[in-house]
Each structure stands twice: as C-alpha cells, then as structure tokens.
Design a protein around this motif. Structure first.
Motif, PDB file in Angstrom:
ATOM      1  N   HIS A 110      29.384  39.987  27.953  1.00 35.38           N
ATOM      2  CA  HIS A 110      28.857  38.525  28.616  1.00 35.38           C
ATOM      3  C   HIS A 110      27.548  38.176  27.863  1.00 35.38           C
ATOM      4  CE1 HIS A 110      30.195  41.530  31.715  1.00 35.38           C
ATOM      5  NE2 HIS A 110      30.788  40.559  31.821  1.00 35.38           N
ATOM      6  N   ALA A 119      29.051  31.045  24.877  1.00 38.98           N
ATOM      7  CA  ALA A 119      29.154  31.973  26.300  1.00 38.98           C
ATOM      8  C   ALA A 119      30.227  32.612  26.544  1.00 38.98           C
ATOM      9  CB  ALA A 119      28.700  30.810  27.437  1.00 38.98           C
ATOM     10  N   SER A 121      32.955  34.885  29.342  1.00 40.86           N
ATOM     11  CA  SER A 121      33.020  35.415  30.618  1.00 40.86           C
ATOM     12  C   SER A 121      34.061  36.422  30.580  1.00 40.86           C
ATOM     13  CB  SER A 121      33.977  34.345  31.421  1.00 40.86           C
ATOM     14  OG  SER A 121      34.252  35.033  32.887  1.00 40.86           O
ATOM     15  N   ILE A 123      35.840  37.746  32.877  1.00 39.71           N
ATOM     16  CA  ILE A 123      36.914  37.863  33.642  1.00 39.71           C
ATOM     17  C   ILE A 123      37.951  37.086  33.210  1.00 39.71           C
ATOM     18  CG2 ILE A 123      37.759  37.194  35.969  1.00 39.71           C
ATOM     19  CD1 ILE A 123      35.405  39.249  36.246  1.00 39.71           C
ATOM     20  N   GLN A 126      38.731  33.094  32.838  1.00 38.91           N
ATOM     21  CA  GLN A 126      37.750  32.357  33.609  1.00 38.91           C
ATOM     22  C   GLN A 126      36.791  31.632  32.733  1.00 38.91           C
ATOM     23  OE1 GLN A 126      38.237  31.741  36.767  1.00 38.91           O
ATOM     24  NE2 GLN A 126      39.822  33.125  37.319  1.00 38.91           N
ATOM     25  N   GLY A 127      36.692  31.907  31.350  1.00 38.94           N
ATOM     26  CA  GLY A 127      35.967  31.045  30.814  1.00 38.94           C
ATOM     27  C   GLY A 127      36.381  29.725  30.225  1.00 38.94           C
ATOM     28  N   PRO A 129      37.692  27.011  32.468  1.00 32.75           N
ATOM     29  CA  PRO A 129      37.025  26.180  33.306  1.00 32.75           C
ATOM     30  C   PRO A 129      35.568  25.648  32.603  1.00 32.75           C
ATOM     31  CG  PRO A 129      38.291  27.538  34.735  1.00 32.75           C
ATOM     32  CD  PRO A 129      38.247  28.105  33.305  1.00 32.75           C
ATOM     33  N   PRO A 130      34.877  26.365  32.335  1.00 34.54           N
ATOM     34  CA  PRO A 130      33.432  26.104  31.918  1.00 34.54           C
ATOM     35  C   PRO A 130      33.452  25.367  30.561  1.00 34.54           C
ATOM     36  CG  PRO A 130      33.023  28.042  32.764  1.00 34.54           C
ATOM     37  CD  PRO A 130      34.751  28.035  32.699  1.00 34.54           C
ATOM     38  N   VAL A 132      36.239  23.322  29.747  1.00 37.75           N
ATOM     39  CA  VAL A 132      36.389  21.963  30.132  1.00 37.75           C
ATOM     40  C   VAL A 132      35.201  21.302  30.579  1.00 37.75           C
ATOM     41  CG1 VAL A 132      37.934  20.527  31.757  1.00 37.75           C
ATOM     42  CG2 VAL A 132      38.856  22.856  30.737  1.00 37.75           C
ATOM     43  N   GLY A 133      34.431  21.945  31.402  1.00 38.94           N
ATOM     44  CA  GLY A 133      33.084  21.490  31.608  1.00 38.94           C
ATOM     45  C   GLY A 133      32.198  21.046  30.778  1.00 38.94           C
ATOM     46  N   ALA A 134      32.104  21.736  29.820  1.00 35.65           N
ATOM     47  CA  ALA A 134      31.170  21.475  28.621  1.00 35.65           C
ATOM     48  C   ALA A 134      31.790  20.300  27.718  1.00 35.65           C
ATOM     49  CB  ALA A 134      31.117  22.558  27.602  1.00 35.65           C
ATOM     50  N   ALA A 160      43.409  30.023  36.180  1.00 38.85           N
ATOM     51  CA  ALA A 160      42.461  29.545  35.670  1.00 38.85           C
ATOM     52  C   ALA A 160      42.538  28.732  34.268  1.00 38.85           C
ATOM     53  CB  ALA A 160      41.155  30.406  35.221  1.00 38.85           C
ATOM     54  N   GLU A 163      45.121  25.691  35.070  1.00 36.97           N
ATOM     55  CA  GLU A 163      44.454  24.636  35.628  1.00 36.97           C
ATOM     56  C   GLU A 163      43.771  23.719  34.817  1.00 36.97           C
ATOM     57  OE1 GLU A 163      42.759  25.293  39.563  1.00 36.97           O
ATOM     58  OE2 GLU A 163      44.173  26.848  40.126  1.00 36.97           O
ATOM     59  N   SER A 164      43.283  24.708  33.754  1.00 36.48           N
ATOM     60  CA  SER A 164      42.203  24.041  32.868  1.00 36.48           C
ATOM     61  C   SER A 164      42.848  23.041  31.800  1.00 36.48           C
ATOM     62  CB  SER A 164      41.513  25.129  32.052  1.00 36.48           C
ATOM     63  OG  SER A 164      40.566  25.701  33.069  1.00 36.48           O
TER      64      SER A 164
ATOM     65  N   THR B  74      39.551  25.921  40.947  1.00 35.81           N
ATOM     66  CA  THR B  74      39.016  26.557  39.769  1.00 35.81           C
ATOM     67  C   THR B  74      38.854  25.835  38.637  1.00 35.81           C
ATOM     68  OG1 THR B  74      40.362  29.001  40.640  1.00 35.81           O
ATOM     69  CG2 THR B  74      39.839  28.617  38.092  1.00 35.81           C
ATOM     70  N   GLY B  78      34.832  25.383  38.015  1.00 38.08           N
ATOM     71  CA  GLY B  78      34.378  25.754  36.705  1.00 38.08           C
ATOM     72  C   GLY B  78      33.836  24.734  35.795  1.00 38.08           C
ATOM     73  N   ALA B  79      34.478  23.807  35.749  1.00 42.76           N
ATOM     74  CA  ALA B  79      34.061  22.671  35.028  1.00 42.76           C
ATOM     75  C   ALA B  79      32.784  22.238  35.248  1.00 42.76           C
ATOM     76  CB  ALA B  79      34.982  21.282  34.955  1.00 42.76           C
ATOM     77  N   GLY B  82      30.338  24.705  33.742  1.00 42.10           N
ATOM     78  CA  GLY B  82      30.197  24.279  32.442  1.00 42.10           C
ATOM     79  C   GLY B  82      29.148  23.226  32.178  1.00 42.10           C
ATOM     80  N   GLN B 106      35.025  31.442  40.214  1.00 45.75           N
ATOM     81  CA  GLN B 106      34.143  30.607  39.432  1.00 45.75           C
ATOM     82  C   GLN B 106      32.942  30.651  40.153  1.00 45.75           C
ATOM     83  OE1 GLN B 106      34.129  29.265  36.491  1.00 45.75           O
ATOM     84  NE2 GLN B 106      36.007  30.134  36.136  1.00 45.75           N
TER      85      GLN B 106
END
Lengths: 337, 292
Positions: A110, A119, A121, A123, A126-127, A129-130, A132-134, A160, A163-164, B74, B78-79, B82, B106
């Motif tokens: 981590h 960053a 994750s 899990i 599970q890294g 989706p974040p 995708v958010g960035a 995850a 879906e991403s 998810t 999760g997005a 991020g 998430q």
C-alpha cells in the motif's frame, strides 16, 4: 522508433528494480531463518517480489509524466521505481518506518506517493476503478493526463476489472489497463481458471483495442504502450495491454512453490527481459562497460536506500490513532461541555 | 469542516422545503461554487434520482457534471475515490443502500482506508449518498438502513438528516469536508410524490448556504425524564410518541425526549454530550467512540 537514451533509461529502471527485489529478499529473511516467522525481522509481513516483471513497468512508465496516475497491485515495487516514486521513502515504508511514504502505515502493498500520483491497492483488481476516476478527473479538467492501472492476469476475472473496462470505454476515458501475465495466480495456472486464451481478447467485449505483447521484451512493451498512452492522451479512449512477464520468485516470500513444475521455473529464468534489453543496447552501440556502470550505479542506489531505511525511526505507537481523518470530527475532540 | 453551526442568515427562512428539495438546494449551490464538485449515479440525469436526490440538477448543469453511469457500483464508486484522490469533490450515489454489497470493497477498503493507510499522504474528499429505509413493503433487499455498517468503518463519517433544514446544512458540510462522508437519506422523509412523508421533515430552509457540524447531534425536543437518541425516520416517530405520551400522562412529570439529528459515523455520543444526567431516567447512548 525508440532512441538509445530511452532504452538506457529503461535498462536502468529494470536493473534497479531487479537489484531492489534481490536485496529486499535478503533483508526480509533476516530473523526469519531457520524457522520462518512472517512477523520477524526488519521487514515483517507479506512481501510480494516482482523479479521478472520489470519490462512491463519500464516500457509503460517510460511514456508517463509525474501528473499521470498509476495504480499498482500488491506486487508494486518495479512499477513504483519506474514511475519515479522516491526510493528512500518507499524503502522506509516497506521497513515500516516513520519517515516512510505512508508513515509506516501502508507497508509494501500500500504505497502512496502523491508527488508522482502513484497509489496501490492490495486487493485484487480494486486499483482499477480509482485509476478510472483519476482519468475522469483529468477529462473533466480538460487536462491531457492519463491513468494506468496495473494488475496481474489472476485479477482479470474480477468484476472490478471488467466493470472498469466498461466505464472507461463508455465514457471514452484516458486509461490504459496493463495486465502483467506471469502465468500464475499464486498456485493456479491461468488455463485452470479462465477460458480465454489471452486477456487481450477481453477488450473485444468492450469495443476497445486489446494488445498482447507475447514476450517480456521491453522494446515491444514500450512500442505498444506508446500507442496506447498516445491514444489516451489524444482523447481516443482506453486500451487494454496484456504483457507476458515471468515470475522468477514465489508469489510471496515463503511460498514453497511445490505446485510449480521445475521446468517452469527454469523457463522463467531463461526469459530474462533484462538480458534481452542489454543485448538490444549492445546492438545500439552501448558497450559492456557502460552497461556495467548502469548496474553499479543501480546497486549503489538500492544499497543507499536500504541503509537509509534501516536508520529511520520506528513510528511512535501513539501515531496509530492518527490519520483516520485528515479533518478530525468535532466529537473526536472529546466534547466541549 | 465546519466545527460549529454557521449562521444560516434569514433570507428565505420562511420558505418550507421537502427534504429532497433542501438536499438538491445544497448540491446545486456547491456545484455552482466549485467546478470540482460533480454528481454521479444511476438515473440521476433525466430521471432526477429515483428518490428525487438530483431532481432539477440537469436544468442547472450539463451532463458532464450530473452523470448517469453504468449499473456498476464498483466501477463508479471506485472512480469517485480516484477522482477525490486527484483533488476533485465527487458525489456518488448508491441508489438503495442495500446495494452496497456489490461494491463494498471500494467503500471500506479504498474510500474509508486510503487516508489512514497512506498516513494522510492522500485524502478522499468525496460524498457517498444513498437512500435508506423501508415502510413500503420492498422486503429485505431494498429496505435496510445500514447506519451501523457504515458507522463501524474506520475513516468514514456518516450523516443522517431527519429534516429539510438538516438535509441542506449537512450536505454543505459533507461536500466541503476533506474526508469521505456517507450521506444517508431516508426515502420516507424525502417528500417524494409516490411515497408521502410524515409532517415533520418539511421545514423552513434558509436560502443562503449554511453548514451543520458533522459529529454533533441535535436536540429536537427538550424534556427532563427520558432521553431518546435516534435518527432518520424514527426522530419523527419518537416525537409523535412523545406528544402522545405527554397528552396521556397521569403523572405531573411529563415524558419527554431528546431527538437527534445523528451522525453515527462519528458516534458523537449525543445523549452523553447533551443529556442532563440529573433528570434523565434513562439514557440511550449510541456507540461511544468515533469510528476508528
């Protein structure tokens, strides 16, 4: 066409990562022999080393800038090194020290370094989706930053991940998914758990490009990643890269690998992406002395980081209660009446 | 985060809003004030949120700021994590709180833990909105409140408005907070056309922005005999019960209660903090420590 300077830099990242894992392996075993106690020694806890994975990280990250985001899974060291994470503070984190990237609260699975937008994750998948958010954030801000999510081939059956892929595709986001295929999900070979020949094929279901890089050849990764990251940066959406790598060590330190045929381990050692890149560099006119210099300097850098980390203080136990929030809630002050 | 309740001003103080209107009022204001705030969820664009949580937002903002997303919690929760770590202030909605099961990793491993696990190197200034509660025969997969589940996650702040006034002030506070906040709105209180709300949640709501500090309960009714700490729909049920008991009591001492706008994630010990112990005959105290 990749220039020799880029190749030399990639070689430097790769030998640094390989050296790092070998030295960490030694430090990890201190206090854990002859009886293996996972909580003993200067590096307690699990340790997932990435020797044999270097080409994918170096080839991808050679295209990235500090403002680009990378998320890494539980096997993150080679990716962090290639992304430019501070090696001293990362090492202190792995040793659980106060001056580590995360004040010793994250450990090796981590790692967070916001200076270079890195960053992890721990899990599986599970890294994604974040990441995708960035990419979504960059898109909304009209910046040309991209995000790269690294994961292993054992992660590709996770929701995850799938879906991403869908969210990135439907919103045309600047994300590249990089699957490092080392053939083994701990003890499970890929054909036992997934019925698609290569992960790259999964991209078809999301109408996005899926590129398979069949050998852990740093130059081939570099070229495929260049296309993918360029496409993302230009606003043309996500790509799935599926890179063959080789696991030269166990899944984690202490893994007896009794499930793994010996010839498979030998095969992993024969396919050495670092040797292969050294050969490419020689063809580009870089001589052995120069390669040795790069290796020496990487060894020194790693030795210095580990030495520095060992000297760092352990966290104050009271600090365990800090960082739950950055903005302490009113009630946590104990009341005012 | 606002540590104290800010002055709501007097403009429009006489207008009464439903809880959903007050919630959207705050979201609209925050989105106008800060381009980094955006809302995403299922059916939040043209539909306006199944429980009216985004009703009217699309008239004010384009589809890039009010985003319909795949039925893929998810991915989009999760997005939001991020995007929040990248410095934005996303609001993500899980339509029914019961659906959190499909994206729990998430929520509890990333949204709630990344601040701690990174030693505050990163933080996650996002809001997770979600509809809670039953009362309308939707059975066990669509009716839970799950306050306790979220409140037990270290790193999470949880708010539960019970009136329109609370709904607006808590939303302003949640969006401005630098930590992850779960904003749980009870369907029965929202004032949705097809699910009539009781009388209580529709209250006067000032037009100007104001924040309600996260972590403090509200006293909804003063009294001297009984303390009741509750939240959401049951604030109104308890108030109703108190009125009934006060009217039928044969004793001189009235039965009364303290009613909370509770923020259980912080477990703000509303009754301990606010109770007058000398006269309380019984104190119902929620868990006594912050979720950590």
């Amino acid at each position: 066409m990749v220039g020799v300077n880029t190749l030399r830099e990639m070689y430097e990242q790769m030998v640094t990562a390989r050296e790092y894992e070998q030295r960490l392996q030694e430090a990890y075993l201190e206090g854990k022999e002859p009886a293996f106690d996972i909580s003993a020694g200067p590096i307690p806890g699990e340790l997932h080393l990435a020797a044999g994975h270097e080409a994918s990280a170096a080839g991808v990250c050679a295209h990235l800038r500090d403002e680009d985001t990378v998320t890494a899974p539980h096997r993150p060291h080679h990716i962090a090194i290639a992304k430019g994470v501070d090696l001293d503070r990362m090492t202190a984190e792995i040793f659980g020290r106060e001056t580590g990237l995360c004040k010793g609260k994250g450990g090796h699975m981590h790692l967070f370094d916001p200076d270079v937008n890195f960053a992890c994750s721990g899990i599986i998948a599970q890294g994604c989706p974040p990441a995708v958010g960035a990419a979504m954030a960059a898109d909304k801000r009209n910046e040309d930053a991209v995000a790269v999510a690294f994961l292993g081939e054992g992660a590709v059956d996770q929701g995850a991940f799938l879906e991403s892929l869908n969210l990135a595709a439907v919103q045309n986001l600047p994300v590249v998914f990089v699957v490092e295929d080392n053939d083994w999900a701990i003890s499970m070979p890929q054909p036992r758990i997934t019925d698609v020949k290569t992960t790259a094929q999964r991209a078809d279901g999301f109408d996005m490009p899926g590129i398979r890089v069949d050998h852990d050849d740093a130059i081939a990764v570099y070229e495929a990643a260049g296309d993918a990251i360029g496409r993302a940066r230009d606003g043309n959406g996500p790509t799935l890269l599926d890179v063959q790598v080789h696991r030269r060590m166990g899944h984690f330190m202490g893994d007896p690998q009794t499930y793994r045929p010996e010839d498979d381990q030998e095969r992993a050692k024969r396919h050495d992406s670092i040797e292969r890149l050294a050969e490419d560099l020689r063809e580009h006119g870089v001589d052995d002395d120069e390669l040795a210099e790069v290796r020496d300097s990487a060894e020194q850098r790693v030795a210095d980081a580990i030495e520095w980390a060992r000297e760092q203080p352990e966290p104050d136990p009271a600090a365990a209660h800090e960082d739950v929030f950055v903005d302490e809630p009113t009630a946590a002050s104990g009341g005012d009446d | 985060m606002a540590k104290t309740e800010s002055d709501p001003g007097t403009a429009g103080a006489d207008r009464e809003l439903t809880m959903s209107r007050a919630m959207v009022d705050a979201i609209t204001s925050e989105m106008h004030a800060d381009e980094e705030v955006f809302y995403m969820g299922e059916d939040v664009q043209d539909y306006g949120g199944i429980f009216d949580s985004t009703q009217g937002l699309l008239k004010e903002f384009d589809r890039d700021r009010v985003m319909d997303v795949p039925i893929s919690e998810t991915a989009y929760v999760g997005a939001a994590v991020g995007a929040a770590q990248a410095g934005m202030r996303p609001i993500a909605e899980i339509m029914f709180t019961d659906f959190v099961g499909v994206c729990l990793d998430q929520v509890y491993n990333q949204m709630a833990k990344n601040t701690y696990m990174s030693g505050s190197a990163v933080n996650v200034p996002m809001v997770l909105t979600t509809a809670v509660g039953g009362t309308y025969n939707d059975a066990a997969q669509h009716s839970q409140t799950l306050y306790g589940l979220f409140a037990h996650l270290p790193g999470m702040k949880v708010v539960v408005p019970s009136t329109a006034y609370d709904a607006k002030g808590l939303m302003h506070a949640a969006v401005r907070d630098d930590d992850p906040v779960v904003y749980m709105f009870h369907k029965r209180l929202m004032g949705i056309g097809w699910m009539p709300a009781p009388e209580g949640p529709k209250t006067p709501v000032p037009e100007d922005d104001y924040t309600i500090p996260i972590g403090e309960a509200d006293v909804k009714r003063e009294g001297s005999d009984v303390t009741v700490a509750t939240l959401g729909l049951h604030v109104h049920r308890a108030l109703e019960a108190a009125e009934e008991l006060a009217a039928t009591s044969t004793s001189r001492s009235s039965t009364s209660g303290r009613w909370s706008r509770w923020t259980p994630g912080l477990s703000s010990t509303p009754s301990r903090r606010r109770a007058d112990s000398s006269s309380s005959t019984r104190t119902t105290s929620p868990t006594a420590s912050p979720a950590r």
